[in-house]
Design a protein around this motif. Structure first.
Motif: not given
Length: 320
Positions: A40-42, A98-103, A82-87, A73-79
């Motif tokens: 999220i810090k990105y 809303c989205i669901t992260a999978i770790i 997460l992509k940047k961090k490869k999550i 953050l807006r959800i598009e920024d969250v996406i």
């Protein structure tokens, strides 16, 4: 809808001590949430924990629910983050922010801060906001509006910590207005009260009883998802007469319900450690099962349809 001018917002000085170690001891997914936080810090976003995990952390109890996070953050920024961090993630509720992260096979729901624009008793039309208090205002109960960051610092705009400590489950704002916004809150009020309180808030229960007919507006799926959690609680068994007297259960099933020998069923299930939601549903609709089956023929699994058509027996603790 709760008006911001009607409320006194509270940022408490409460902090969960030794948060990192405490959270790990209680099985909170600290490492995973910290990874999301670093992503999220990105976009210079803020992230807080909300819901059941916060209540468990405050009560010093093992995690009893999945992890829910909220970000400004807006959800598009969250996406993007997460992509940047490869999550990995699933777009489970993109239109609702809303989205669901999978770790490591753990599912962590991430929702953008929202404010209600309009409601119809079933779904709310929302808009993104940067205001944490506006997000809190759209939540149902004070104990559901307690936020916590990864340093253990609490943001508690409706003093939910105090109600949690006193074992009180109360609506944020006017109970009837909150139920009109989302009719499912009737069942959520019963469930949360049974889980966290020793008695029902009188105003809340009165509002639920008054607006019980609105339950017909909800889909079978939404009602059933709450019902199966509600009827398996141990306090449900103790408060069954109070709940029956409100007529709410009848409106959930939309047919006459059977309560003869219900306490005997509860006793047998507890004694044999076989508490089962489907069995209890079968018991309640035993006298009107055909009515419900005809109304929702495609909603039941074939195995369950076969089960609820069979007779209920108590002899020698036979399982139905």
């Amino acid at each position: 809808m709760v008006k911001k001018s009607d409320q006194v917002f509270l940022v408490t000085k409460t902090k969960i001590k030794n948060f990192k170690n405490t959270s790990k001891n209680l099985n909170f997914l600290f490492k995973h949430v910290d990874l999301i936080f670093s992503a999220i810090k990105y976009k210079n976003g803020s992230l807080k924990i909300i819901g059941g995990n916060v209540r468990d952390l405050l009560n010093g109890e093992k995690m009893s629910s999945d992890t829910d996070l909220v970000t400004d953050l807006r959800i598009e920024d969250v996406i993007f983050c997460l992509k940047k961090k490869k999550i990995r993630f699933k777009e489970t509720g993109l239109k609702f922010g809303c989205i669901t992260a999978i770790i490591e096979n753990n599912l962590i729901e991430i929702t953008s801060l929202r404010s209600d624009v309009s409601t119809d008793g079933r779904w709310a039309k929302t808009t993104h906001t940067n205001d944490w208090t506006l997000d809190a205002m759209r939540r149902d109960f004070t104990i559901n509006s307690i936020y916590c960051d990864l340093k253990g610092r609490i943001f508690d705009p409706f003093n939910g910590i105090n109600d949690l400590a006193k074992k009180k489950v109360v609506f944020i704002g006017n109970a009837e207005e909150r139920i009109v916004e989302d009719n499912l809150r009737i069942l959520r009020f019963l469930r949360f009260s049974l889980k966290y309180s020793n008695s029902f808030d009188k105003n809340g229960l009165k509002a639920c009883e008054k607006l019980k007919l609105s339950l017909k507006n909800l889909s079978f799926e939404r009602k059933n998802s709450e019902l199966v959690k509600l009827i398996c609680l141990e306090k449900f068994e103790k408060k069954i007469q109070t709940i029956i007297s409100t007529g709410i259960l009848r409106e959930i099933f939309e047919c006459k319900i059977n309560i003869k020998n219900i306490k005997k069923l509860f006793y047998i299930e507890r004694k044999l450690s076989i508490v089962d939601a489907e069995r209890r549903i079968k018991f309640f609709i035993n006298r009107s099962r055909n009515t419900l089956i005809k109304k929702y023929p495609s909603k039941f699994r074939k195995s369950f349809l076969k089960r609820i058509k069979s007779k209920i027996k108590f002899l020698n603790y036979e399982q139905s």
